[in-house]
Design a protein around this motif. Structure first.
Motif, PDB file in Angstrom:
ATOM      1  N   SER A 176       0.833  -1.197   0.000  1.00  0.00           N
ATOM      2  CA  SER A 176       0.000   0.000   0.000  1.00  0.00           C
ATOM      3  C   SER A 176       0.868   1.248   0.000  1.00  0.00           C
ATOM      4  N   LEU A 177       0.566   2.195  -0.904  1.00  0.00           N
ATOM      5  CA  LEU A 177       1.401   3.383  -1.086  1.00  0.00           C
ATOM      6  C   LEU A 177       0.558   4.653  -0.952  1.00  0.00           C
ATOM      7  N   ASP A 178       0.964   5.512  -0.030  1.00  0.00           N
ATOM      8  CA  ASP A 178       0.230   6.742   0.279  1.00  0.00           C
ATOM      9  C   ASP A 178       0.311   7.777  -0.835  1.00  0.00           C
ATOM     10  N   GLY A 179      -0.619   8.740  -0.755  1.00  0.00           N
ATOM     11  CA  GLY A 179      -0.524   9.944  -1.556  1.00  0.00           C
ATOM     12  C   GLY A 179       0.391  10.954  -0.879  1.00  0.00           C
ATOM     13  N   GLY A 180       0.773  11.980  -1.636  1.00  0.00           N
ATOM     14  CA  GLY A 180       1.635  13.008  -1.048  1.00  0.00           C
ATOM     15  C   GLY A 180       2.428  13.818  -2.047  1.00  0.00           C
ATOM     16  N   GLY A 181       1.985  13.874  -3.305  1.00  0.00           N
ATOM     17  CA  GLY A 181       2.666  14.713  -4.287  1.00  0.00           C
ATOM     18  C   GLY A 181       4.111  14.315  -4.510  1.00  0.00           C
ATOM     19  N   ILE A 182       4.975  15.303  -4.605  1.00  0.00           N
ATOM     20  CA  ILE A 182       6.390  15.053  -4.895  1.00  0.00           C
ATOM     21  C   ILE A 182       7.057  14.279  -3.762  1.00  0.00           C
ATOM     22  N   ARG A 183       6.409  14.233  -2.590  1.00  0.00           N
ATOM     23  CA  ARG A 183       6.980  13.471  -1.480  1.00  0.00           C
ATOM     24  C   ARG A 183       6.936  11.966  -1.741  1.00  0.00           C
TER      25      ARG A 183
ATOM     26  N   ILE B 175       3.489   2.095   3.115  1.00  0.00           N
ATOM     27  CA  ILE B 175       4.599   3.052   3.086  1.00  0.00           C
ATOM     28  C   ILE B 175       4.061   4.460   2.874  1.00  0.00           C
ATOM     29  N   GLY B 176       4.518   5.382   3.727  1.00  0.00           N
ATOM     30  CA  GLY B 176       4.056   6.763   3.673  1.00  0.00           C
ATOM     31  C   GLY B 176       4.958   7.662   2.853  1.00  0.00           C
ATOM     32  N   THR B 177       4.588   8.934   2.811  1.00  0.00           N
ATOM     33  CA  THR B 177       5.344   9.927   2.059  1.00  0.00           C
ATOM     34  C   THR B 177       5.923  11.003   2.972  1.00  0.00           C
TER      35      THR B 177
ATOM     36  N   GLU C 261     -10.039 -11.535  18.417  1.00  0.00           N
ATOM     37  CA  GLU C 261      -9.430 -12.511  19.323  1.00  0.00           C
ATOM     38  C   GLU C 261      -7.998 -12.807  18.917  1.00  0.00           C
ATOM     39  N   LYS C 262      -7.761 -12.919  17.612  1.00  0.00           N
ATOM     40  CA  LYS C 262      -6.428 -13.112  17.076  1.00  0.00           C
ATOM     41  C   LYS C 262      -6.175 -12.043  16.021  1.00  0.00           C
ATOM     42  N   PRO C 263      -4.921 -11.695  15.749  1.00  0.00           N
ATOM     43  CA  PRO C 263      -4.642 -10.680  14.738  1.00  0.00           C
ATOM     44  C   PRO C 263      -5.274 -11.042  13.393  1.00  0.00           C
ATOM     45  N   ALA C 264      -5.852 -10.033  12.735  1.00  0.00           N
ATOM     46  CA  ALA C 264      -6.504 -10.252  11.452  1.00  0.00           C
ATOM     47  C   ALA C 264      -5.527 -10.206  10.288  1.00  0.00           C
ATOM     48  N   LEU C 265      -4.318  -9.709  10.550  1.00  0.00           N
ATOM     49  CA  LEU C 265      -3.306  -9.616   9.493  1.00  0.00           C
ATOM     50  C   LEU C 265      -1.955  -9.312  10.106  1.00  0.00           C
ATOM     51  N   HIS C 266      -0.912  -9.490   9.302  1.00  0.00           N
ATOM     52  CA  HIS C 266       0.432  -9.014   9.636  1.00  0.00           C
ATOM     53  C   HIS C 266       0.568  -7.643   8.981  1.00  0.00           C
ATOM     54  N   TYR C 267       0.802  -6.616   9.804  1.00  0.00           N
ATOM     55  CA  TYR C 267       0.776  -5.237   9.306  1.00  0.00           C
ATOM     56  C   TYR C 267       2.068  -4.518   9.655  1.00  0.00           C
ATOM     57  N   VAL C 268       2.690  -3.923   8.646  1.00  0.00           N
ATOM     58  CA  VAL C 268       3.922  -3.155   8.826  1.00  0.00           C
ATOM     59  C   VAL C 268       3.749  -1.797   8.164  1.00  0.00           C
ATOM     60  N   ARG C 269       4.172  -0.756   8.869  1.00  0.00           N
ATOM     61  CA  ARG C 269       4.051   0.614   8.345  1.00  0.00           C
ATOM     62  C   ARG C 269       5.405   1.319   8.466  1.00  0.00           C
ATOM     63  N   TYR C 270       5.851   1.905   7.344  1.00  0.00           N
ATOM     64  CA  TYR C 270       7.074   2.708   7.344  1.00  0.00           C
ATOM     65  C   TYR C 270       6.736   4.134   6.931  1.00  0.00           C
TER      66      TYR C 270
ATOM     67  N   GLY D 229      14.230   8.986   2.462  1.00  0.00           N
ATOM     68  CA  GLY D 229      13.589   7.667   2.437  1.00  0.00           C
ATOM     69  C   GLY D 229      14.595   6.542   2.432  1.00  0.00           C
ATOM     70  N   SER D 230      15.684   6.705   1.689  1.00  0.00           N
ATOM     71  CA  SER D 230      16.716   5.663   1.613  1.00  0.00           C
ATOM     72  C   SER D 230      17.390   5.448   2.955  1.00  0.00           C
ATOM     73  N   LYS D 231      17.730   6.540   3.640  1.00  0.00           N
ATOM     74  CA  LYS D 231      18.397   6.409   4.936  1.00  0.00           C
ATOM     75  C   LYS D 231      17.443   5.856   5.995  1.00  0.00           C
ATOM     76  N   ALA D 232      16.190   6.285   5.950  1.00  0.00           N
ATOM     77  CA  ALA D 232      15.210   5.756   6.896  1.00  0.00           C
ATOM     78  C   ALA D 232      14.978   4.264   6.656  1.00  0.00           C
ATOM     79  N   ALA D 233      15.021   3.855   5.409  1.00  0.00           N
ATOM     80  CA  ALA D 233      14.838   2.435   5.081  1.00  0.00           C
ATOM     81  C   ALA D 233      15.959   1.590   5.668  1.00  0.00           C
ATOM     82  N   ILE D 234      17.184   2.067   5.557  1.00  0.00           N
ATOM     83  CA  ILE D 234      18.328   1.346   6.129  1.00  0.00           C
ATOM     84  C   ILE D 234      18.163   1.219   7.636  1.00  0.00           C
ATOM     85  N   ARG D 235      17.686   2.289   8.268  1.00  0.00           N
ATOM     86  CA  ARG D 235      17.506   2.298   9.727  1.00  0.00           C
ATOM     87  C   ARG D 235      16.326   1.440  10.175  1.00  0.00           C
ATOM     88  N   ASP D 236      15.210   1.487   9.431  1.00  0.00           N
ATOM     89  CA  ASP D 236      13.943   0.946   9.942  1.00  0.00           C
ATOM     90  C   ASP D 236      13.559  -0.432   9.439  1.00  0.00           C
TER      91      ASP D 236
END
Length: 362
Positions: A11-18, A231-233, A299-308, A348-355
């Motif tokens: 899933s990819l967010d909106g955000g213009g040039i970001r 993934i956000g912008t 009762e149990k998680p409905a999905l595996h969810y990751v957000r960056y 984004g590249s540096k945050a990806a390496i970190r996160d």
């Protein structure tokens, strides 16, 4: 833990040039899955079962869906950003001209045509599940347009040009004029940016598309069954002068409306998806409910969810090695400042390496 692979949603967010920031994350994701699958040529369209996006995220999602690599789309963004957002129309230079939007839509349409040509929603050139989220302004309804052949409206949507659907999703009010599309049933719809809805962050919408009985996928829920990567912008804590906000005129409010929707949409999506999962990347929603790490609605998680995502403030940017003054930081928050495309990609590249951790990506 099940030995079968889950259904994978990107899933990819909106955000213009970001969106350039998003691509820094995607290159790292691509690197990880290629190493895991021992395939240096693996495309994200080969790995994810459903890729979806809103606005700038729709452009990236569509590019990935036809087999472009994250690096190819990054190069495209760095090249076309100035063409799309390079020149704002000036009401001062031509006060008698009634412009309908701040930017000319033609450069955006020309660049989308170069990339997507005459590919339609029903084309075999789309190599995975695709969902473009847009808003039909003439009926006030949010439209997740999908390419699944068993979709309820596929026979009406399959001849839609992909570039026009993407253009519709990116038509932010006051930035670009709406996109008209023949939707079948003898109707022409006027579409605007999907961010003017609850789906600027389309992750929850994509989860619904993948699991609800009236959509064609009908995937089984559960953290072993569905893996959703969002993934956000970039975002930032917003605080405006109350007196200045109260004095805004019509144009000022028109420009602020997309931001007002996007802020609520992003946090509602994150709240609900963290409430439905045991996310390894929980974010603090606000000072009252915090990150929901002790909450689970099912009762149990409905999905595996990751957000960056990245907080575009001095504290986080300094941690990533970027030193910006106040004016530069304010500029970075703007969705149409094309001059920031390179630094946004580097953030984004540096945050990806970190996160990003390999175990996050199922």
């Amino acid at each position: 833990m099940s030995n079968t692979k889950p259904k994978r949603i990107l899933s990819l967010d909106g955000g213009g040039i970001r969106g350039a920031l998003t691509l820094g994350f995607l290159e790292k994701v691509e690197e990880i899955v290629r190493k895991r699958e021992n395939n240096a040529n693996l495309k994200l369209c080969d790995y994810f079962d459903l890729i979806g996006g809103t606005s700038t995220g729709a452009i990236i999602a569509a590019g990935l869906s036809i087999g472009m690599t994250a690096t190819e789309i990054k190069d495209l963004y760095l090249n076309i950003g100035d063409k799309i957002f390079g020149k704002k129309r000036s009401w001062l230079l031509n006060p008698f001209k009634r412009y309908k939007a701040e930017f000319d839509f033609k450069p955006l349409e020309e660049e989308l045509k170069k990339v997507f040509g005459e590919i339609t929603i029903g084309s075999n050139e789309i190599k995975t599940g695709l969902c473009i989220v847009t808003k039909r302004a003439d009926t006030l309804s949010t439209w997740p347009i999908i390419n699944h052949p068993n979709g309820k409206y596929f026979n009406h949507n399959k001849e839609m040009l992909l570039r026009q659907v993407v253009r519709a999703s990116a038509a932010a009010p006051s930035y670009f004029i709406p996109q008209k599309i023949d939707v079948g049933f003898g109707e022409i719809g006027a579409f605007i940016d999907g961010g003017v809805s609850l789906a600027n962050n389309p992750a929850l919408q994509l989860f619904l598309v993948g699991t609800l009985s009236e959509f064609p996928y009908q995937w089984k829920t559960g953290e072993d069954n569905i893996s959703l990567l969002s993934i956000g912008t970039g975002t930032y804590t917003k605080k405006y002068d109350a007196d200045k906000v109260a004095k805004k005129g019509l144009l000022g409010w028109a420009k602020m409306i997309p931001e007002l929707f996007m802020e609520d949409a992003n946090y509602l999506n994150q709240t609900m998806l963290q409430y439905l999962s045991n996310s390894p990347t929980p974010r603090v929603i606000d000072s009252e409910i915090l990150d929901l790490k002790n909450d689970l609605v099912t009762e149990k998680p409905a999905l595996h969810y990751v957000r960056y995502n990245v907080m575009l403030d001095n504290l986080e940017l300094n941690d990533l090695g970027f030193k910006l003054n106040e004016k530069e930081l304010e500029s970075l928050h703007e969705m149409s400042e094309s001059k920031n495309k390179e630094i946004l990609y580097k953030i984004g590249s540096k945050a990806a390496i970190r996160d990003i951790k390999s175990e996050h990506i199922k």
